[in-house]
Design an enzyme around this catalytic site. Sequence first.
Site, PDB file in Angstrom:
ATOM      1  N   LYS A 187     -91.968  95.782   1.608  1.00 28.96           N
ATOM      2  CA  LYS A 187     -91.620  94.237   1.263  1.00 28.96           C
ATOM      3  C   LYS A 187     -92.219  94.007   2.415  1.00 28.96           C
ATOM      4  O   LYS A 187     -93.450  92.687   1.476  1.00 28.96           O
ATOM      5  CB  LYS A 187     -90.262  93.798   1.470  1.00 28.96           C
ATOM      6  CG  LYS A 187     -90.806  91.907   0.913  1.00 28.96           C
ATOM      7  CD  LYS A 187     -90.465  91.663  -0.247  1.00 28.96           C
ATOM      8  CE  LYS A 187     -90.628  90.545  -0.884  1.00 28.96           C
ATOM      9  NZ  LYS A 187     -91.215  89.711  -2.472  1.00 28.96           N
TER      10      LYS A 187
ATOM     11  N   TRP B 210     -88.729 102.150   7.176  1.00 22.75           N
ATOM     12  CA  TRP B 210     -89.801 102.325   6.291  1.00 22.75           C
ATOM     13  C   TRP B 210     -90.892 103.106   8.054  1.00 22.75           C
ATOM     14  O   TRP B 210     -90.937 102.547   8.842  1.00 22.75           O
ATOM     15  CB  TRP B 210     -90.862 101.809   6.134  1.00 22.75           C
ATOM     16  CG  TRP B 210     -92.043 101.261   5.358  1.00 22.75           C
ATOM     17  CD1 TRP B 210     -92.288 102.028   4.736  1.00 22.75           C
ATOM     18  CD2 TRP B 210     -93.586 100.944   5.828  1.00 22.75           C
ATOM     19  NE1 TRP B 210     -93.108 101.734   3.949  1.00 22.75           N
ATOM     20  CE2 TRP B 210     -94.213 101.854   4.855  1.00 22.75           C
ATOM     21  CE3 TRP B 210     -94.040 101.152   7.032  1.00 22.75           C
ATOM     22  CZ2 TRP B 210     -95.401 101.112   5.063  1.00 22.75           C
ATOM     23  CZ3 TRP B 210     -95.650 100.970   7.101  1.00 22.75           C
ATOM     24  CH2 TRP B 210     -95.748 100.820   6.008  1.00 22.75           C
TER      25      TRP B 210
ATOM     26  N   ASN C  42     -87.360  97.940  14.929  1.00 24.75           N
ATOM     27  CA  ASN C  42     -88.064  96.930  13.978  1.00 24.75           C
ATOM     28  C   ASN C  42     -89.190  97.295  14.862  1.00 24.75           C
ATOM     29  O   ASN C  42     -89.476  96.218  15.787  1.00 24.75           O
ATOM     30  CB  ASN C  42     -87.117  96.340  12.918  1.00 24.75           C
ATOM     31  CG  ASN C  42     -88.651  95.689  12.324  1.00 24.75           C
ATOM     32  OD1 ASN C  42     -89.677  96.154  11.969  1.00 24.75           O
ATOM     33  ND2 ASN C  42     -88.754  94.486  11.531  1.00 24.75           N
ATOM     34  N   GLY C  43     -90.548  97.532  14.530  1.00 26.89           N
ATOM     35  CA  GLY C  43     -91.688  97.432  14.955  1.00 26.89           C
ATOM     36  C   GLY C  43     -92.350  98.632  15.961  1.00 26.89           C
ATOM     37  O   GLY C  43     -92.001  99.424  15.151  1.00 26.89           O
TER      38      GLY C  43
ATOM     39  N   GLU D 116     -98.969  98.732  -8.476  1.00 26.73           N
ATOM     40  CA  GLU D 116     -98.052  99.258  -7.590  1.00 26.73           C
ATOM     41  C   GLU D 116     -96.580  98.976  -8.679  1.00 26.73           C
ATOM     42  O   GLU D 116     -95.589 100.262  -7.067  1.00 26.73           O
ATOM     43  CB  GLU D 116     -97.775  97.666  -7.015  1.00 26.73           C
ATOM     44  CG  GLU D 116     -96.256  97.454  -5.963  1.00 26.73           C
ATOM     45  CD  GLU D 116     -96.557  95.656  -5.168  1.00 26.73           C
ATOM     46  OE1 GLU D 116     -97.304  94.879  -5.942  1.00 26.73           O
ATOM     47  OE2 GLU D 116     -96.008  95.494  -4.336  1.00 26.73           O
TER      48      GLU D 116
ATOM     49  N   GLU E 126    -104.148  89.982  -9.344  1.00 24.71           N
ATOM     50  CA  GLU E 126    -103.259  90.218  -9.243  1.00 24.71           C
ATOM     51  C   GLU E 126    -102.306  90.891 -10.010  1.00 24.71           C
ATOM     52  O   GLU E 126    -101.291  91.450 -10.441  1.00 24.71           O
ATOM     53  CB  GLU E 126    -102.038  88.667  -9.104  1.00 24.71           C
ATOM     54  CG  GLU E 126    -100.886  88.444  -9.118  1.00 24.71           C
ATOM     55  CD  GLU E 126    -100.083  89.110  -7.645  1.00 24.71           C
ATOM     56  OE1 GLU E 126    -101.180  89.662  -6.843  1.00 24.71           O
ATOM     57  OE2 GLU E 126     -99.273  89.306  -7.724  1.00 24.71           O
TER      58      GLU E 126
ATOM     59  N   LYS F   5    -100.173  94.072  -9.771  1.00 27.05           N
ATOM     60  CA  LYS F   5     -98.421  94.557  -9.746  1.00 27.05           C
ATOM     61  C   LYS F   5     -98.841  95.811 -10.751  1.00 27.05           C
ATOM     62  O   LYS F   5     -97.502  96.366 -10.160  1.00 27.05           O
ATOM     63  CB  LYS F   5     -98.523  93.230 -10.753  1.00 27.05           C
ATOM     64  CG  LYS F   5     -96.782  93.129 -10.380  1.00 27.05           C
ATOM     65  CD  LYS F   5     -96.516  91.815  -9.472  1.00 27.05           C
ATOM     66  CE  LYS F   5     -97.454  92.127  -8.046  1.00 27.05           C
ATOM     67  NZ  LYS F   5     -97.278  91.594  -6.597  1.00 27.05           N
TER      68      LYS F   5
ATOM     69  N   HIS G 165    -121.358  95.013 -14.795  1.00 28.97           N
ATOM     70  CA  HIS G 165    -122.522  95.580 -13.290  1.00 28.97           C
ATOM     71  C   HIS G 165    -122.016  96.905 -12.372  1.00 28.97           C
ATOM     72  O   HIS G 165    -121.963  97.356 -11.623  1.00 28.97           O
ATOM     73  CB  HIS G 165    -122.882  94.626 -12.086  1.00 28.97           C
ATOM     74  CG  HIS G 165    -123.107  93.671 -13.222  1.00 28.97           C
ATOM     75  ND1 HIS G 165    -124.618  92.903 -12.736  1.00 28.97           N
ATOM     76  CD2 HIS G 165    -122.895  91.700 -13.054  1.00 28.97           C
ATOM     77  CE1 HIS G 165    -124.794  92.360 -14.019  1.00 28.97           C
ATOM     78  NE2 HIS G 165    -123.694  91.287 -13.554  1.00 28.97           N
TER      79      HIS G 165
ATOM     80  N   ARG H 135     -87.061  95.803   2.558  1.00 26.37           N
ATOM     81  CA  ARG H 135     -87.765  96.153   3.959  1.00 26.37           C
ATOM     82  C   ARG H 135     -88.094  97.168   4.184  1.00 26.37           C
ATOM     83  O   ARG H 135     -89.271  97.734   5.190  1.00 26.37           O
ATOM     84  CB  ARG H 135     -87.293  95.869   5.143  1.00 26.37           C
ATOM     85  CG  ARG H 135     -86.423  94.050   4.842  1.00 26.37           C
ATOM     86  CD  ARG H 135     -86.323  93.696   6.452  1.00 26.37           C
ATOM     87  NE  ARG H 135     -86.769  93.728   6.914  1.00 26.37           N
ATOM     88  CZ  ARG H 135     -87.853  92.641   7.843  1.00 26.37           C
ATOM     89  NH1 ARG H 135     -88.167  91.501   7.231  1.00 26.37           N
ATOM     90  NH2 ARG H 135     -88.117  92.935   8.750  1.00 26.37           N
TER      91      ARG H 135
ATOM     92  N   CYS I 138     -88.697  97.758   9.217  1.00 28.71           N
ATOM     93  CA  CYS I 138     -87.644  98.498   8.662  1.00 28.71           C
ATOM     94  C   CYS I 138     -86.204  96.815   8.667  1.00 28.71           C
ATOM     95  O   CYS I 138     -87.117  96.297   8.887  1.00 28.71           O
ATOM     96  CB  CYS I 138     -86.912  98.365  10.113  1.00 28.71           C
ATOM     97  SG  CYS I 138     -88.388 100.212  10.153  1.00 28.71           S
TER      98      CYS I 138
HETATM   99  O1  M6R Z   1     -95.215  88.589   3.307  1.00 27.29           O
HETATM  100  P1  M6R Z   1     -96.821  88.599   2.548  1.00 27.29           P
HETATM  101  O2  M6R Z   1     -96.766  87.686   1.652  1.00 27.29           O
HETATM  102  O3  M6R Z   1     -97.859  88.340   4.468  1.00 27.29           O
HETATM  103  O4  M6R Z   1     -96.427  89.649   2.370  1.00 27.29           O
HETATM  104  C1  M6R Z   1     -98.111  90.341   1.768  1.00 27.29           C
HETATM  105  C2  M6R Z   1     -98.607  91.482   1.078  1.00 27.29           C
HETATM  106  O5  M6R Z   1     -97.937  92.673   2.249  1.00 27.29           O
HETATM  107  C3  M6R Z   1     -98.235  91.097  -0.310  1.00 27.29           C
HETATM  108  O6  M6R Z   1     -97.920  89.955  -1.138  1.00 27.29           O
HETATM  109  C4  M6R Z   1     -97.874  92.896  -0.589  1.00 27.29           C
HETATM  110  O7  M6R Z   1     -99.155  93.118  -0.975  1.00 27.29           O
HETATM  111  C5  M6R Z   1     -97.394  92.204  -2.262  1.00 27.29           C
HETATM  112  N1  M6R Z   1     -95.679  92.578  -2.347  1.00 27.29           N
HETATM  113  C6  M6R Z   1     -97.427  92.928  -3.775  1.00 27.29           C
HETATM  114  O8  M6R Z   1     -96.233  92.594  -4.732  1.00 27.29           O
END
Ligand code: M6R
Length: 605
Positions: A600, A74, A100-101, A487, A480, A484, A503, A27, A2
């Site tokens: 994030k 969040w 937060n936590g 996501e 990746e 992306k 396979h 966040r 958060c």
């Molecule tokens: O802050 P981090 O790099 O440790 O985050 C890891 C993942 O949560 C982050 O890379 C996530 O997969 C991305 N937001 C995807 O775009």
Amino acid sequence: MCGIIGRVGDGDAIDTLLTGLENLEYRGYDSAGVAVQNGAGIKVQKRSGKVQELKNSINGAPLEGRVGIGHTRWSTHGPPTDENAHPHTDSTADVAVVHNGIIENYATLKTQLREQGHEFTSDTDTEVIPHLIQQYLDEDMENEAAFRRAIERLEGSYAVAVMFSGEHVIYAARQGSPLVVGIEDDEFFLASDVPAFLEYTDSVVYLEDGDVAIVEPDGVEFTDLDGNAIVREPETVDWDPEQAGKGEYDHFMLKEIYEQPTSLSQAIEGRIDPETGSIDLDGFPAGTFEGVDSVQFVACGTSYHAALYGSLTLTQAGVQSTALLANEYSVSAPPVDENTLVIAVTQSGETADTLSALRKASENGAQTVTVTNVVGSTASREADDTLLIRAGPEIGVAATKTFSSQAVMLTLLGQRITADVRGEESVGDLSPLLSDLERMPDQIESVLERSAAREIAEEYDGSQSYFFIGRGLGFPVALEGALKFKEITYEHAEGFASGELKHGPLALVTPDTPVFAVFTGVEDEKTLKNAEEAQTRGAPVIAVCPEGHPATDIADAHLEIPEADSDLAGLLANVQLQLVSYYAADLLDRPIDKPRNLAKSVTVE
Ligand code: M6R
């Protein structure tokens, strides 16, 4: 995970709080709220939904106060409702808390407090904090003592900020979740992350676990939880506010994709010399990794893909290396000893899964390094050494520029590790690789200028699924590309090693499943064959490769990348795939910077 903001100073706090919350929305954006302190006590306003909902509600009923705290959420405990939004108060509304936590012992505390007559109005773990504080106030403790005593009772991770009615002070504590203090003459800020208050000050203090900050109108006092004074010196951050804003772009993600030439230049500046073929990574001189016989990378999501990229470059150089999902590490960590190097790759430096893997590796005696974008982050403080990727603030939830900077820095770090493992000063002649690396910012610029990504996104809009294939260093890029795509578009997408398609996944291939094939110059003929196998089953193939590449003869569409060293070509391809995802999501009118259900920085396991 958060976002927390707090402000103490002259004049009204509300605009600063709302701006801070907007800057922190990456966040979490399930709900938002503020509490301000004015002559009439604490006034709280909170709403489910984005910060804009909160702003709308405040426009109808203005709030005033010189001191305030705010939160963007969040959800972890309880759905995103008005009731579950922070700040939370005790039953007298004399104590307001943002957190937060995760409070791991909240159920026990809640039961005890209920037995003592406390009534709860939310499903959150956070709400136990104001009630605990109230309990100690009822026992005649002073505000500060009640705050400290309540914090001592918490188990788990927290960044907490607390306000008491009638006092122009914010009490804050940190354990396992980030918290920074901003200092500007007679105005003080508290936040989960620097962009929250970057337009007001660049002078920050990063709190450490166990720290307490008492923010008052005339200064900030730092202590440990027992009240012993500690020294925390301010640092100057070199991110400018414009960097953290959206500028002329519709979305942070697009801005951050376009920032890659700059972020990569920043990453390599002063660290490579193509003429002499030397690499100078601050803090990692020759011999740093002497005695290391194997390397494990731990990371999640996009950072895992960068870690896989780094691991493959080491493997190809003959160093025993593996990339592991940090969230699996607790159950399937390979053995480590003092000759194992464990590298945590994390943009934020706060990802709980990655921190947990890093801690486990440290406990078991491994040497540890964190590769991160955030100075002072938890992962950076907990590892033996830190390598900063210097990408600048990344606000879009989808990681873009940090991926390319991570992959490049891991490639450079990999050279240092390889040389040390081999007991050599450096690994052969690095001039060609470093020259290519120096050219990369310009090459990315040309990809950005000439990309056909928008047309391709339009052409294949509405497809059933989207597949991404690659071999060697093209494989993490395929993974990746798919991450992306899913996501931010919410469409089904998968990444595969090219050779793996036949396979099993080939059964999914139809004329309605475009296949993006990444060519990096290594065994391209095999990848081309795999792409043709998909095309034979009717799938359109989009080749991501240089002009004149044999794949362009068969492909249905082409995303061009400049000729580059095979260690770097995948990163150019990745920029094309980032753009395709962006434009595909834009066509679907998705909330690109804040995809549903995500945030994030994921600070829960
Ligand atoms: O802050 P981090 O790099 O440790 O985050 C890891 C993942 O949560 C982050 O890379 C996530 O997969 C991305 N937001 C995807 O775009």
